[in-house]
Design a protein around this motif. Structure first.
Motif, PDB file in Angstrom:
ATOM      1  N   ILE A 338       0.754  -1.150   0.266  1.00  0.00           N
ATOM      2  CA  ILE A 338      -0.082   0.164  -0.176  1.00  0.00           C
ATOM      3  C   ILE A 338       1.004   1.309   0.295  1.00  0.00           C
ATOM      4  N   GLY A 341       2.325   1.790  -3.192  1.00  0.00           N
ATOM      5  CA  GLY A 341       1.126   1.302  -4.850  1.00  0.00           C
ATOM      6  C   GLY A 341       0.740   0.535  -5.711  1.00  0.00           C
ATOM      7  N   TYR A 347      -4.746  -4.226  -0.362  1.00  0.00           N
ATOM      8  CA  TYR A 347      -4.312  -2.329  -1.320  1.00  0.00           C
ATOM      9  C   TYR A 347      -5.890  -2.578  -1.673  1.00  0.00           C
ATOM     10  N   ASN A 350      -9.107  -2.453   0.440  1.00  0.00           N
ATOM     11  CA  ASN A 350      -9.427  -1.002   1.157  1.00  0.00           C
ATOM     12  C   ASN A 350      -9.462  -0.458   0.320  1.00  0.00           C
ATOM     13  N   THR A 351      -9.822  -0.104  -1.200  1.00  0.00           N
ATOM     14  CA  THR A 351     -10.158   0.200  -2.062  1.00  0.00           C
ATOM     15  C   THR A 351     -11.789  -0.276  -2.056  1.00  0.00           C
TER      16      THR A 351
END
Lengths: 393, 372
Positions: A338, A341, A347, A350-351
């Motif tokens: 995370i 990127g 990650y 999370n999105t």
């Protein structure tokens, strides 16, 4: 007879240590379950008050966002569940590449650390001490912002021999593009694999029967490579054509482009974990008694043979358990993606959590998934440990 | 051996009983249900006292605590930003001060809690913050599924795209095959996918966790363009190494009405949060500023101004506040124009022309319902 009864009556159950022990355990479990259910009910009530229900149905909805790198075709019309799978596969690929590379590098480091060559020995010691005292997060950000994003711009790409493109959009390498005969070729490879296994088993049983030592590994590999090469040239069309990256428009096209995020995460994890593995290997080698080495040298084995045939098989028994925990660390540390990127499991969940607001559901899924990763890895390593551990007859 | 066996079997028995308990709560029947029932009854009752949501509870909680906890951005100059001295500034931040002024008569009774785009809704849902004032786009999903309520729009925005000036990229079509930096957890990320799909332009997203990381990657030319709300682009351009080397393309990819958000289910708190925005807009409409509010208060004849400043009626009491709530907002923080100019006006590096954010009387969209 009477005496016996009196003695039994003398220790009532509330003073019997064995019963008290069990009782204590039971009470602890009861308390634990009570607290857990309290927390769960409280969460349910809190969510219900805000009109939020706990459900996983949203996973079939359209995600609406794009993901920069996926191992299968994914678009904004794919479901949240597919987005989750894409993240899962990305985590898996980083973990697998990371585990293989850091094992190789870690073993080299561990051996180098014990080398009698002063320079090699000191360099390895310096590296191990330096890396082991760094914070992994800082290390990853260094690799991302300080190394891979500092590579030249696309238009000024540095091209290494072998058509390797170095740019801050990623590292482009030539890659095989499957042609029409690729499916047939895959079948031939499978045949080669089966043949190689047959050769391996035959040679091993021959070696056991006769006590001779044929070059089992070499012959096995040669069988596989021979079949593969035969397949490659017999087929009317080469199964793969070489696709070289070129710079076209704004980005590189063709070949395989390894994104700076992937490169930063993988190299950071590998260099970090291999330092720990290096120490594990060193401790394993040191745990093998010196007499073993002396005996092996006395038999006329050279240093490399001693390491491969005498020291390593015994060191593995010490190495495997801590090595397992290093592998688990690597898998779990990959969630630091995370910071750079890279769209890994954590990650992407999370999105999804942001776009849907389903915090509890996503966190529970992520926790369950990492738990599964860890359990499977340690189950495999435990099985391997059982297999190689000292069998006393 | 025997001892272990006993412990294990007792543990299994205990967990079975509890598993049955859990099931019993749903299916009903059996003695065990009573135990679970007490738990169910107990927890919400206790929770209602502790948790800061529920009807009319937020104001009490804030008053009892003695300050307002406001979730803000800390990385977007002009909206929510921590300056070199460690002070918060920006119009979203000033809204928090206005709300504190309305409640306490003291604009400093705010604790600013920087939240990222990703964590903001959880922070609001869980009661970690009382109000979210962090360039958050009003959308249907957020209004419904996220358990929140948007109070009013404080800034009308649209999504834009910034590219290096020397890149030769002028339209979204020029970005075909390119890479675009975007921040995760935003409507921006979704709009980008929508717009590019409808244009049939293929691109690679490079997605980052926060604004700093997104713009750091853009500055390193990891991507050909960076997208976020136009206001965000204007504000972030000021902190790039060479602002003049970047241009904001002449495209608007979406509507982005930004405004404060509160939790569902506390109507009184919702009203207070909403009317704080309206009081600032009404203040500008009536020409009441922090400089002239005292003199106007002593001489005003317009009944609506008198009601806004607490001279007539009991508007503040209806909201559950002091009657001079409107006076306090304008006196201590200012009307909308003052707040806007302080952060986004012509004298600031983050200058954004008023445009849609003018009063309705000047062709903009700002409109406060009557104070009566």
């Amino acid at each position: 007879m009477q005496e016996d009864t009196r003695q039994k009556a003398a220790i009532p159950f509330w003073r019997d240590e064995r019963i008290l022990n069990i009782l204590g355990q039971v009470l602890f479990v009861v308390a634990l379950l009570f607290v857990a259910s309290l927390i769960y009910q409280n969460m349910r009530a809190g969510l219900a008050r805000q009109g939020i229900s706990l459900t996983y149905g949203f996973l079939s909805g359209i995600s609406g966002f794009d993901i920069s790198e996926t191992l299968f075709a994914y678009s904004r019309t794919s479901s949240y569940w597919q987005a989750y799978q894409a993240g899962l596969l990305n985590t898996l690929s980083v973990s697998i590449v990371g585990i293989i590379a850091s094992t190789i590098f870690g073993v080299i480091l561990g051996v180098a650390r014990l080398s009698t060559n002063f320079l090699i020995n000191r360099l390895a010691a310096f590296y191990l001490e330096l890396i082991r005292n760094l914070s992994l997060l800082v290390f990853l950000i260094f690799w991302y912002l300080g190394v891979f994003l500092k590579l030249p711009r696309v238009r000024e790409a540095v091209i290494w021999p072998g058509d390797i493109y170095l740019t801050n959009r990623g590292v482009g390498i030539p890659w095989g593009l499957p042609t029409d005969s690729y499916p047939t070729f895959r079948l031939i490879l499978l045949v080669g694999l089966i043949l190689a296994v047959v050769v391996f088993l035959a040679l091993r049983s021959y070696s056991k029967r006769t006590g001779r030592a044929p070059l089992t590994t070499v012959w096995t590999l040669l069988t596989f490579i021979g079949v593969a090469l035969a397949g490659w040239f017999i087929l009317p069309e080469n199964p793969l054509t070489l696709d070289i990256p070129i710079i076209e428009g704004l980005n590189m096209t063709g070949g395989k482009v390894l994104s700076p995020e992937f490169m930063a995460l993988t190299s950071g994890l590998v260099l970090y974990t291999s330092a720990f593995i290096g120490e594990v290997v060193r401790s394993g080698i040191l745990a093998v008694s010196k007499g073993q080495v002396e005996a092996s040298r006395a038999l006329g084995l050279n240093a490399f043979q001693t390491l491969r045939l005498i020291v390593f098989p015994q060191a593995m028994r010490v190495i495997i358990p801590p090595l397992t925990s290093q592998y688990l660390n690597l898998i779990k540390n990959s969630s630091l993606a995370i910071a750079v990127g890279y769209p890994d499991l954590f990650y992407i969940s999370n999105t999804i959590q942001n776009q849907t607001g389903r915090a509890v559901e996503m966190i529970s899924m992520v926790m369950f998934t990492y738990l599964m990763f860890s359990l499977i890895t340690s189950a495999f390593m435990n099985w391997y440990n059982q297999r190689i551990k000292l069998v006393e007859r | 051996m025997r001892k272990t066996f006993w412990i294990v079997s007792l543990l299994i028995a205990a967990s079975l009983v509890f598993a049955a308990c859990g099931g019993g709560a749903v299916s009903g029947g059996g003695e065990t249900v009573t135990v679970v029932e007490t738990v169910i009854v107990e927890v919400p009752a206790e929770g209602a006292v502790v948790a800061p949501s529920g009807f009319g509870v937020t104001l009490e909680t804030v008053r009892a605590r003695g300050n307002l906890i406001c979730g803000v951005n800390s990385q977007v100059p002009g909206f929510g930003y921590i300056d070199a001295d460690g002070n918060f500034s920006g119009i979203d931040v000033d809204y928090c001060r206005a709300l504190a002024a309305a409640i306490f008569g003291d604009a400093t009774k705010v604790e600013f809690r920087p939240v990222t785009a990703a964590e903001r809704f959880t922070a609001l849902q869980s009661g970690e913050i009382d109000v979210l004032s962090r360039n958050t786009t009003w959308s249907l999903v957020r209004d419904t599924e996220l358990g929140g309520n948007f109070t009013a729009t404080t800034f009308y925005d649209g999504q834009g795209m910034m590219v290096p000036a020397d890149s030769g990229i002028n339209t979204l079509q020029d970005l075909a095959g390119g890479t675009i930096c975007v921040q995760t957890g935003t409507t921006t990320e979704l709009n980008l996918a929508d717009v590019m799909a409808s244009l049939g332009v293929s691109y690679t997203p490079a997605v980052f966790e926060d604004a700093d990381a997104t713009f750091a990657a853009y500055a390193e030319e990891r991507c050909d363009a960076v997208t976020t709300d136009k206001s965000g682009l204007v504000s972030r351009r000021t902190v790039l190494a060479d602002p003049s080397a970047h241009v904001i393309m002449d495209v608007t990819m979406s509507k982005e009405p930004l405004g404060p958000m509160v939790r569902h289910g506390d109507d009184q708190w919702f009203d207070i949060a909403q009317w704080t925005v309206f009081a600032m807009i009404a203040g500008e409409e009536f020409g009441v500023t922090s400089a002239n509010v005292d003199s106007i208060r002593s001489s005003a004849t317009n009944p609506e101004i008198r009601r806004l400043l607490g001279l007539e009626g009991d508007m503040g009491l209806k909201l559950g506040l002091d009657n001079d709530w409107g006076y306090n907002i304008i006196k201590l923080v200012g009307n909308y124009e003052e707040v806007y100019n302080r952060s986004l006006g012509p004298d600031t590096p983050t200058y954004i022309p008023r445009g849609l954010n003018s009063l309705y009387t000047e062709g903009g969209l700002l409109y406060a319902p009557p104070v009566r």
